[in-house]
Design an enzyme around this catalytic site. Structure first.
Site, PDB file in Angstrom:
ATOM      1  N   HIS A   2      60.500 -71.236 -21.149  1.00  0.00           N
ATOM      2  CA  HIS A   2      59.349 -72.117 -21.360  1.00  0.00           C
ATOM      3  C   HIS A   2      59.726 -73.255 -22.310  1.00  0.00           C
ATOM      4  O   HIS A   2      59.482 -74.439 -22.012  1.00  0.00           O
ATOM      5  CB  HIS A   2      58.192 -71.290 -21.939  1.00  0.00           C
ATOM      6  N   GLU A   3      60.326 -72.906 -23.446  1.00  0.00           N
ATOM      7  CA  GLU A   3      60.674 -73.929 -24.429  1.00  0.00           C
ATOM      8  C   GLU A   3      61.808 -74.824 -23.928  1.00  0.00           C
ATOM      9  O   GLU A   3      61.827 -76.027 -24.208  1.00  0.00           O
ATOM     10  CB  GLU A   3      61.045 -73.267 -25.763  1.00  0.00           C
ATOM     11  N   HIS A   7      60.341 -77.481 -21.773  1.00  0.00           N
ATOM     12  CA  HIS A   7      59.798 -78.580 -22.573  1.00  0.00           C
ATOM     13  C   HIS A   7      60.918 -79.544 -22.951  1.00  0.00           C
ATOM     14  O   HIS A   7      60.763 -80.763 -22.846  1.00  0.00           O
ATOM     15  CB  HIS A   7      59.143 -78.045 -23.851  1.00  0.00           C
ATOM     16  N   TYR A  30      49.358 -72.104 -19.376  1.00  0.00           N
ATOM     17  CA  TYR A  30      48.663 -71.299 -20.389  1.00  0.00           C
ATOM     18  C   TYR A  30      48.037 -70.055 -19.762  1.00  0.00           C
ATOM     19  O   TYR A  30      47.706 -70.047 -18.570  1.00  0.00           O
ATOM     20  CB  TYR A  30      47.505 -72.107 -20.978  1.00  0.00           C
TER      21      TYR A  30
END
Length: 262
Positions: free
Chosen positions: A162-163, A166, A218
């Site tokens: 996920h990070e 980003h 989310y």
């Protein structure tokens, strides 16, 4: 002691020594639908002093808007068609934690043109560090770029991916420009001071469909003011699952292909 009793004792001793390792490994590998990726990230980020947008995005310092469309914020692609991203990993991480981070990076190698390589002397690189929370900048910002994975709550395969997404330039799925066709934001269940985390963005959707299964989505209760009240409801099917943390979806991978021309 009889031979049978001795054998039983040896088996029990062997089992007791094996269990901790099995539990540590299974914590990540066994799906846990009761704790979504957002809950883990937001819980870990409670103690951070960083200015974070949408829960885990570092506020931009080098550009005015939270977007990454242009080549200036993408990692450079080589003449061989590969996007090589230099990285370092803090010595604070244990060998097991480094293996988890490495495993998450290698998932990009097998499915996309993204390649992570230990930094030599490159100016721009990702620095995996044990800061207070799970967070990243959006896209390439230049120089040493911190990607925080707190050892107490962020070392999960899905959270690392996920990070990293980003850092590649991807925003959260539920902030897409077309999100109102696919989810309802329950503003009454969100702390007004946290409402900015749900504002729509002018996103480049890369001609891909809205993806409930995205690693960038989310969970239903993100920033909810009360336990049991959903901040996000999928439509038309409110029971659709969102907020998974197992790994990148098909469309997550396809978007990397399209953004970076894999």
């Amino acid at each position: 002691m009889t031979p049978t009793a001795s054998l039983l004792l040896l088996l029990l001793l062997g089992l007791s020594q094996a269990l901790p390792l099995q539990e540590e490994e299974s914590e990540e590998e066994v799906p846990d639908d009761t704790v979504d990726i957002t809950t883990r990230i937001l819980t870990s980020n409670n103690g951070t002093d960083e200015i974070l947008l949408e829960g885990d995005l570092l506020a931009p310092r080098t550009r005015n808007a939270m977007m990454c469309w242009s080549q200036s914020c993408l990692w450079r692609k080589g003449s061989n068609g590969l996007v090589v991203i230099p990285f370092t990993v803090s010595r604070e991480f244990t060998s097991w934690e480094r293996q988890k981070i490495d495993s998450a990076m290698k998932a990009f190698h097998s499915r996309t043109c993204i390649r992570f390589a230990p930094r030599q002397n490159e100016r721009d690189y990702i620095s995996f560090e044990n800061k207070a929370g799970c967070f990243s900048a959006l896209g390439r910002v230049g120089g040493r770029q911190v990607l925080s994975l707190n050892r107490q709550g962020c070392i999960y395969h899905g959270i690392v991916q996920h990070e990293i997404n980003h850092a590649l330039g991807f925003q959260h799925e539920q902030t897409r420009s077309d999100r109102d066709n696919h989810v309802r934001i329950n503003w009454e269940n969100i702390n007004p001071q946290m409402a900015y985390n749900f504002y729509k963005q002018s996103t480049n959707n890369l001609n891909t469909p809205y993806d409930y299964s995205s690693i960038m989505h989310y969970g239903k209760t993100a920033f909810s003011i009360q336990y049991g009240r959903d901040s996000i409801t999928p439509i038309p099917d409110p029971n659709a699952q969102i907020g998974q943390r197992q790994g990148m979806s098909y469309w997550d991978i396809m978007r990397i292909h399209r953004l970076y021309g894999c």
